[in-house]
Design a protein around this motif. Structure first.
Motif, PDB file in Angstrom:
ATOM      1  N   GLN A 200       0.802  -1.219   0.000  1.00  0.00           N
ATOM      2  CA  GLN A 200       0.000   0.000   0.000  1.00  0.00           C
ATOM      3  C   GLN A 200       0.838   1.275   0.000  1.00  0.00           C
ATOM      4  O   GLN A 200       0.345   2.339  -0.388  1.00  0.00           O
ATOM      5  N   GLY A 201       2.099   1.180   0.436  1.00  0.00           N
ATOM      6  CA  GLY A 201       2.935   2.368   0.475  1.00  0.00           C
ATOM      7  C   GLY A 201       2.352   3.445   1.369  1.00  0.00           C
ATOM      8  O   GLY A 201       1.570   3.182   2.283  1.00  0.00           O
ATOM      9  N   ASP A 202       2.709   4.682   1.085  1.00  0.00           N
ATOM     10  CA  ASP A 202       2.214   5.812   1.876  1.00  0.00           C
ATOM     11  C   ASP A 202       0.860   6.308   1.401  1.00  0.00           C
ATOM     12  O   ASP A 202       0.156   7.007   2.130  1.00  0.00           O
ATOM     13  N   ASN A 203       0.481   5.941   0.183  1.00  0.00           N
ATOM     14  CA  ASN A 203      -0.761   6.463  -0.397  1.00  0.00           C
ATOM     15  C   ASN A 203      -1.258   5.463  -1.435  1.00  0.00           C
ATOM     16  O   ASN A 203      -0.574   5.201  -2.428  1.00  0.00           O
ATOM     17  N   ILE A 204      -2.444   4.900  -1.219  1.00  0.00           N
ATOM     18  CA  ILE A 204      -2.927   3.877  -2.155  1.00  0.00           C
ATOM     19  C   ILE A 204      -3.291   4.458  -3.511  1.00  0.00           C
ATOM     20  O   ILE A 204      -3.523   3.705  -4.468  1.00  0.00           O
TER      21      ILE A 204
END
Length: 771
Positions: A200-204
């Motif tokens: 997902q990282g920092d921002n989907i």
């Protein structure tokens, strides 16, 4: 139309869009048909939408599509009929564009894809299976792998993946053991967090991110007898302490989706459990994503679990419990409206589920950026960087179980000839695991190819014979295998299991080792989804082959390639060296050669206890102290314990200290130990911290893993490894099912596995209690 205004808050956009939708359009957002049926490929590689897709849209639109780019025998998508990375991205765009331009409100589709160990699409990198990943004990490396999977999948337009699998394995006869990390909840939780961060990282909304779907919620790995989907016999305390723990950690890390499990717990199917899906997941944990069913799970409420008397009642049970989307969509599409008409479901309940799905689409940025980039897909999918990463994960996940008198590593300069023998020596699909797409020729590096590359590609120095198949009683290949072994200085035997489905590759001629396509192909599949076993021994005549080769008096190295532990006492006792590689992925042959020849010092450690025999099951390391004493024929100790694994060097643990030695229930202590590489070569140790609660209000495990560090050490080097122990590591689930740290003595152990290490005590006291 406010919902099209990206400057407005998501809640305002959802409210506006929901208010414009008809009942049919709302229901459409909760269904997820099979995506590969929604397009047909033309001769030039482009696609056109099918009549089935057009009809689905006409019924109120589509919220999501499942496995649009999935390719395997189940979907019947092959290398010939499937799509390249570039074509796949363009195809998703064609489908998305049609949906947005031919529906009243233009709501984009969410594309969900299988990515257990790589995007299950043609051309994508096939990483090692999660069981191999778990054996790396390397969360940072796994996060990188998940990021690579997200990059490849999102590049083709996929926006959600049905991973990670967080099931805690209690009976490895279960065919889906390969899809899991371990038998330990704490280790699963740490890897779960890494997966969510990587996917997902920092921002989907990023082009490098995917929605992570936690599955299977919950108790799926604790099924009766290791049978897929069988009941899980769990008390609430064990459910919260063990099976729910990895999910809780992943939800805290921000996971956006959860998938329900097929099984029941104490008579309540997980797909209709309001306690699990609402009381625990949403109310207690604060989960704000959406819940999706596994394929066919709603059907099972009527035909299987039989808790619903009609299809409409099954739909109502799942939606009211907390399900938002149905994979397959068959039941929701056909029976949701009936359930509403008969007041089994209220419009408020329906709107709640629809709102969750719409909110996720806004969070993904799909209304503003609904299309994939075919140029990017062609560039990043299967890239050299990702292939190198797959090799590293495979190498770090290989576990050295036995190494008599330094048999390994092999010295290619001192060896003139190596015989590579066994059904997994040159069988590409056998080393990939389940949930794998078709592979073009040469894409997968087998054990034979990896050793040939390392030996300089002089085929006269590397002899090959399959010897036998995984299954079946044919010994037609024994003679050739024994002739090869007799000519060699050392024999590498690649044996084990297979989760390979029928990809139309034919079978192996046991006499020559050549691939033969016949009208009656042989399936060696003995692991994977729905393939559960009653035993853990080698199938077919593999053990007989090993025994015959061993009679020649040559050094024998066994390389297990498999999806669950193997119990073969004769092999454990007689061969010189054993490597456990699980299913190591497309670079598995290179990784195995790296370890065999010492280019990589093995650092993999077991995440499953390997029993001496199947009658010991369940044999997981952290059972209750009250588990009993022994059997008449044997004790309870496994053949190889949890956390176990050898190295080509040796590590020494010294000077364990705990500071302070006494803390309050909400306090923390620092645990430190000195680790020295006392061998002659560089290596990496997995330092493991275990905690024992010596006296408690409820019975406790003898010990539980509460920390680990993977530490590289040069020969002769010493490092101090430090852990911080606090409430998270000391708490239990008490009489009222609430977590608490109770006063008393805790025994801490730091060592190389769950059976050995240095110990010290940590005391917890109530405030004001100086005793």
């Amino acid at each position: 139309m406010d919902y099209k205004n990206p400057s407005l808050p998501i809640s305002k956009r959802v409210e506006d869009l929901l208010g414009r939708m008809t009942l049919e359009e709302k229901i459409g957002q909760l269904v997820q048909p099979f995506g590969w049926k929604m397009y047909s490929r033309k001769a030039d590689g482009t696609v056109e939408v099918t009549e089935e897709f057009i009809q689905e849209l006409a019924q109120g639109g589509l919220g999501s599509l499942y496995g649009t780019l999935r390719a395997d025998p189940w979907t019947e998508v092959t290398l010939k009929t499937g799509l390249s990375p570039r074509e796949g991205a363009a195809a998703v765009n064609t489908i998305q564009r049609y949906a947005m331009e031919h529906t009243r409100l233009g709501i984009p589709i969410l594309f969900g894809e299988e990515c257990s160990h790589g995007h299950m699409a043609i051309g994508a990198t096939v990483f090692p299976v999660p069981l191999t990943v778990g054996s790396t004990w390397n969360t940072e490396l796994y996060e990188k792998m998940c990021k690579a999977v997200a990059v490849e999948t999102r590049a083709q337009g996929g926006t959600a993946t049905y991973s990670p699998v967080l099931d805690v394995v209690r009976d490895p006869r279960w065919g889906r053991t390969e899809e899991t990390y371990s038998e330990d909840a704490y280790l699963n939780g740490e890897l779960a967090v890494a997966a969510v961060k990587g996917l997902q990282g920092d921002n989907i909304a990023s082009e490098e991110s995917l929605i992570a779907t936690l599955k299977h919620f919950v108790g799926y790995g604790s099924s009766e007898g290791g049978r897929n989907g069988a009941p899980a016999h769990l008390g609430l305390r064990e459910l919260h302490e063990v099976d729910l723990l990895p999910f809780k950690k992943a939800v805290e890390a921000g996971a956006c989706s959860v998938m329900t499990a097929y099984n029941e717990i104490d008579g309540v199917p997980c797909t209709s459990s309001r306690y699990l899906l609402n009381d625990v997941l949403r109310e207690k944990w604060g989960f704000d994503g959406f819940v999706i069913t596994d394929c066919g799970a709603v059907n099972m409420l009527k035909d299987g679990h039989n808790t619903a008397s009609s299809e409409a009642e099954a739909v109502a049970q799942s939606l009211q419990a907390g399900v938002d989307m149905e994979m397959s969509g068959v039941m929701f599409r056909a029976h949701m409206e009936t359930a509403i008409q008969h007041s089994l479901i209220s419009m408020d309940e329906l709107d709640q589920a629809v709102s969750r799905m719409l909110e996720m689409k806004f969070r993904l940025g799909l209304f503003e950026r609904p299309y994939a980039d075919p140029d990017r897909a062609e560039r990043v999918i299967g890239s050299e960087e990702h292939v190198r990463l797959a090799r590293q994960v495979a190498a770090e996940g290989i576990v050295l179980l036995k190494n008599v008198q330094g048999t390994l590593p092999l010295d290619p300069q001192a060896i003139s000839t190596v015989a590579v023998i066994g059904p997994n020596a040159n069988a590409p699909y056998n080393q990939l695991g389940d949930y794998t797409s078709p592979q073009p020729p040469g894409q997968v590096v087998t054990v034979l190819e990896g050793i040939r590359r390392r030996m300089g590609r002089d085929e006269s120095r590397v002899l090959y014979a399959p010897g036998c198949r995984i299954k079946g009683d044919s010994k037609d290949g024994f003679e050739n295998a024994l002739q090869c072994a007799a000519k060699a200085d050392v024999v590498v035997m690649a044996i084990g299991g297979s989760s390979a489905r029928d990809f139309g590759e034919g079978t192996i001629d046991l006499r020559t080792g050549a691939s033969v396509v016949t009208g009656n192909d042989w399936s060696d599949m003995e692991c994977g989804e729905g393939i559960d076993r009653a035993t853990l021994t080698l199938m077919g005549v593999q053990l007989e082959l090993v025994k015959e080769v061993h009679k020649l008096g040559k050094p024998v190295i066994v390389v297990y390639i498999n999806g669950r532990p193997i119990t073969e006492p004769w092999i454990d006792e007689h061969v010189e060296a054993i490597l456990e590689a699980w299913y190591p992925g497309q670079e598995g042959g290179n990784a195995i050669a790296d370890v065999l020849f010492g280019d990589v010092n093995p650092s993999g450690r077991l995440t499953l206890s390997i029993p001496k025999e199947v009658g010991q099951l369940p044999v997981y390391y952290n059972g209750r102290r009250t588990r009993g004493k022994r059997y008449l024929e044997t004790d309870l100790a496994p053949r190889y314990p949890f956390g176990y694994g050898l190295s080509y060097t040796e590590f020494k643990y010294e000077n364990l200290r705990v500071e302070p030695e006494m803390i309050h229930p909400d306090g923390e202590a620092t645990v430190s130990v000195d680790i020295t590489n006392i061998g002659s070569c560089d290596g990496t140790e997995v330092v493991q911290l275990y905690v024992s609660d010596l006296t408690a209000s409820v019975t406790r495990p003898a010990l539980t893993l509460k920390g680990f560090r993977k530490v590289p050490l040069n020969a002769g080097e010493t490092q101090t490894v430090t852990f911080v122990v606090g409430p998270e590591h000391l708490q239990l689930i008490g009489m009222e099912l609430e977590s608490a740290v109770e006063p008393g003595e805790f025994r801490l152990m730091v060592g190389p596995n769950c059976t050995e290490g240095q110990t010290a005590s940590l005391w917890v006291k109530e405030r004001g209690d100086e005793a």
